[in-house]
Design an enzyme around this catalytic site. Structure first.
Site, PDB file in Angstrom:
ATOM      1  CE  LYS A 163      21.797  63.879  -1.362  1.00 31.03           C
ATOM      2  NZ  LYS A 163      20.477  63.557  -1.899  1.00 31.03           N
ATOM      3  CB  THR A 195      20.356  43.049   4.741  1.00 32.34           C
ATOM      4  OG1 THR A 195      19.417  42.619   5.728  1.00 32.34           O
ATOM      5  CG2 THR A 195      21.642  43.470   5.419  1.00 32.34           C
ATOM      6  CE  LYS A 224      27.236  41.646   0.327  1.00 31.60           C
ATOM      7  NZ  LYS A 224      27.751  42.567   1.337  1.00 31.60           N
ATOM      8  CE1 TYR A 269      26.458  37.943   0.892  1.00 32.37           C
ATOM      9  CE2 TYR A 269      27.568  36.934  -0.986  1.00 32.37           C
ATOM     10  CZ  TYR A 269      27.619  37.622   0.211  1.00 32.37           C
ATOM     11  OH  TYR A 269      28.844  37.993   0.736  1.00 32.37           O
ATOM     12  N   GLY A 313      30.212  41.091  13.518  1.00 36.03           N
ATOM     13  CA  GLY A 313      30.415  39.860  12.753  1.00 36.03           C
ATOM     14  C   GLY A 313      31.888  39.494  12.682  1.00 36.03           C
TER      15      GLY A 313
HETATM   16  P1  NAD Z   1      29.180  37.751   9.231  1.00 33.23           P
HETATM   17  O1  NAD Z   1      27.910  37.052   8.993  1.00 33.23           O
HETATM   18  O2  NAD Z   1      30.094  37.223  10.290  1.00 33.23           O
HETATM   19  O3  NAD Z   1      28.941  39.291   9.546  1.00 33.23           O
HETATM   20  C1  NAD Z   1      27.844  40.029   9.076  1.00 33.23           C
HETATM   21  C2  NAD Z   1      27.373  40.930  10.195  1.00 33.23           C
HETATM   22  O4  NAD Z   1      26.277  41.727   9.713  1.00 33.23           O
HETATM   23  C3  NAD Z   1      26.838  40.152  11.404  1.00 33.23           C
HETATM   24  O5  NAD Z   1      27.376  40.686  12.595  1.00 33.23           O
HETATM   25  C4  NAD Z   1      25.337  40.328  11.318  1.00 33.23           C
HETATM   26  O6  NAD Z   1      24.695  40.239  12.574  1.00 33.23           O
HETATM   27  C5  NAD Z   1      25.239  41.708  10.702  1.00 33.23           C
HETATM   28  N1  NAD Z   1      23.966  41.959  10.006  1.00 33.23           N
HETATM   29  C6  NAD Z   1      23.325  41.154   9.127  1.00 33.23           C
HETATM   30  N2  NAD Z   1      22.180  41.724   8.716  1.00 33.23           N
HETATM   31  C7  NAD Z   1      22.099  42.933   9.341  1.00 33.23           C
HETATM   32  C8  NAD Z   1      21.156  43.985   9.334  1.00 33.23           C
HETATM   33  N3  NAD Z   1      20.034  43.922   8.579  1.00 33.23           N
HETATM   34  N4  NAD Z   1      21.394  45.079  10.093  1.00 33.23           N
HETATM   35  C9  NAD Z   1      22.501  45.159  10.886  1.00 33.23           C
HETATM   36  N5  NAD Z   1      23.432  44.183  10.932  1.00 33.23           N
HETATM   37  C10 NAD Z   1      23.235  43.077  10.165  1.00 33.23           C
HETATM   38  O7  NAD Z   1      29.943  37.788   7.822  1.00 33.23           O
HETATM   39  P2  NAD Z   1      31.376  38.328   7.423  1.00 33.23           P
HETATM   40  O8  NAD Z   1      32.106  37.205   6.813  1.00 33.23           O
HETATM   41  O9  NAD Z   1      32.000  39.061   8.533  1.00 33.23           O
HETATM   42  O10 NAD Z   1      30.996  39.336   6.252  1.00 33.23           O
HETATM   43  C11 NAD Z   1      30.998  40.733   6.412  1.00 33.23           C
HETATM   44  C12 NAD Z   1      30.733  41.407   5.071  1.00 33.23           C
HETATM   45  O11 NAD Z   1      31.737  41.038   4.127  1.00 33.23           O
HETATM   46  C13 NAD Z   1      29.391  41.022   4.453  1.00 33.23           C
HETATM   47  O12 NAD Z   1      28.823  42.158   3.857  1.00 33.23           O
HETATM   48  C14 NAD Z   1      29.768  40.015   3.410  1.00 33.23           C
HETATM   49  O13 NAD Z   1      28.843  40.000   2.346  1.00 33.23           O
HETATM   50  C15 NAD Z   1      31.130  40.529   2.956  1.00 33.23           C
HETATM   51  N6  NAD Z   1      31.923  39.447   2.375  1.00 33.23           N
HETATM   52  C16 NAD Z   1      32.450  38.466   3.169  1.00 33.23           C
HETATM   53  C17 NAD Z   1      33.187  37.444   2.583  1.00 33.23           C
HETATM   54  C18 NAD Z   1      33.820  36.348   3.401  1.00 33.23           C
HETATM   55  O14 NAD Z   1      34.410  35.431   2.830  1.00 33.23           O
HETATM   56  N7  NAD Z   1      33.780  36.372   4.709  1.00 33.23           N
HETATM   57  C19 NAD Z   1      33.359  37.404   1.193  1.00 33.23           C
HETATM   58  C20 NAD Z   1      32.773  38.401   0.423  1.00 33.23           C
HETATM   59  C21 NAD Z   1      32.082  39.422   1.022  1.00 33.23           C
END
Ligand code: NAD
Ligand code: UDP
Length: 312
Positions: free
Chosen positions: A104, A91, A148, A144, A11
């Protein structure tokens, strides 16, 4: 050299983390189901023999010998996480259980990518880690937000009950190269619209605020948190406290791209938080020397250059 597992590694954020940890001489296992990520984000890492890519869904168990786990797997854009809300919460919850179970068994440290969304539509401003939040448990963002929040609870319970080494990071809105052009989040939407001279879609009256962090600052914070002492488990906010209204963001992007785009006002989605700004004093104290380095103008400029290359 450490063996490091990154879920969601294909991602936006995960790909930057894979790259940085490989450059620092580690072995990286990238696990992803490609729901919102893609191989293009990490294709430049394929030649590195210490990089391994595994197609896997974190809602099912995963077995590997690793020293550290960054649990990032989860769609992050409202458009994507609302597409299949049951899958989203599975997820977060099953993913956390499976990764904590792995941590663990192999005595690894697990860092959970949590979010500023745990504060919901906050009634305290700026948000510090001791604020419990104002989250609607049954709204369109709940899959979401509550997923979380539950992942954070699981981390604390595995830590207290089973002594698992954990780190919880609450990430605030992050942007940069490799965001998906159709991701639906505000920075990518506005840049793509501006570069194509299409209307800039502001939801609501645009007076809502967000604090935008450039991805490199986040990656630095995540790595420092992972390698901090055992007394530092979080939750800890990682974000850039510069606060902007959505209208200000639109104007900046129009100026930086020299766009002809007009502004179009659309309805505000349900439960859209009105304000958001991190209190980062805990991160500054615990992750010695960490501070966001990239201001919004510079970060947007780099992101605009990226989108210029990938959209026609
Ligand atoms: P993104 O959507 O680009 O990346 C998420 C990745 O997780 C993707 O590659 C997707 O294919 C993979 N994924 C989703 N469900 C899955 C599953 N069941 N099994 C395996 N892989 C799975 O989003 P991002 O912006 O890179 O976010 C990454 C993390 O950071 C996330 O957990 C998100 O909640 C957290 N986050 C991001 C932001 C932001 O502003 N970008 C803010 C707060 C938290
Ligand atoms: N937003 C907007 N136009 C868009 C996309 C988003 O005005 O094309 C608004 C959205 O309503 C929210 C803010 O921008 O108030 C940030 O949205 P985003 O989806 O990026 O992140 P989040 O709401 O999860 O912080």
């Amino acid at each position: 050299m450490k063996r490091i597992l990154i879920t969601g590694g294909a991602g936006f954020i995960g790909s930057h983390l894979c790259e940085r940890l490989l450059n620092e001489g580690n072995e990286v296992l990238c696990v992803d189901n490609y729901f919102t990520g893609n191989k293009q984000n990490i294709i430049h890492l394929f030649d590195n023999p210490y990089f391994e890519l595994i197609r896997h869904d974190v809602t099912t168990p995963f077995y590997a010998e690793v020293d550290q786990i960054y649990n990032l797997a989860c769609p992050a854009s409202p458009v994507h996480y609302q597409y299949n809300p049951i899958k989203t919460i599975k997820t977060s919850v099953m993913g956390a259980i499976n990764m904590l179970g792995l941590a663990k068994r192999v005595k690894a440290t697990m860092l959970q990518a949590s979010t500023s969304e745990v504060y919901g539509d906050p009634q305290v401003h700026p948000q510090s880690e001791d604020y419990w939040g104002h989250v609607n448990p049954i709204g369109i963002r709940s899959c979401y937000d509550e997923g979380k929040r539950c992942a954070e609870t699981l981390c604390m319970d595995y830590h207290n009950q089973n002594n698992v080494a954990i780190k919880i990071v609450r990430i605030f809105n992050t942007y940069g190269p490799r965001m998906h052009p159709n991701d639906g989040r505000v920075v990518s939407n506005f840049i793509v619209q501006a570069l194509q001279n299409k209307p800039i879609t502001i939801y609501g009256d645009g007076s809502q605020t967000r604090s935008f962090q450039y991805v490199d600052d986040l990656v630095e914070g995540l790595i420092r948190m992972m390698n901090s002492g055992s007394d530092c488990i979080g939750p800890i906010n990682i974000g850039n406290p510069g606060e902007f209204t959505i209208i200000e963001l639109a104007q900046k992007i129009i100026t930086l791209t020299g766009s002809q785009s007009q502004i179009e006002y659309l309805p505000l989605p349900q439960d859209d938080p009105m304000q958001r700004k991190p209190d980062i004093s805990k991160a500054q104290e615990k992750l010695k020397g960490w501070n966001p380095n990239c201001n919004l103008d510079n970060g947007l400029q780099k992101t605009i250059e990226y989108f210029k290359q990938i959209i026609v």
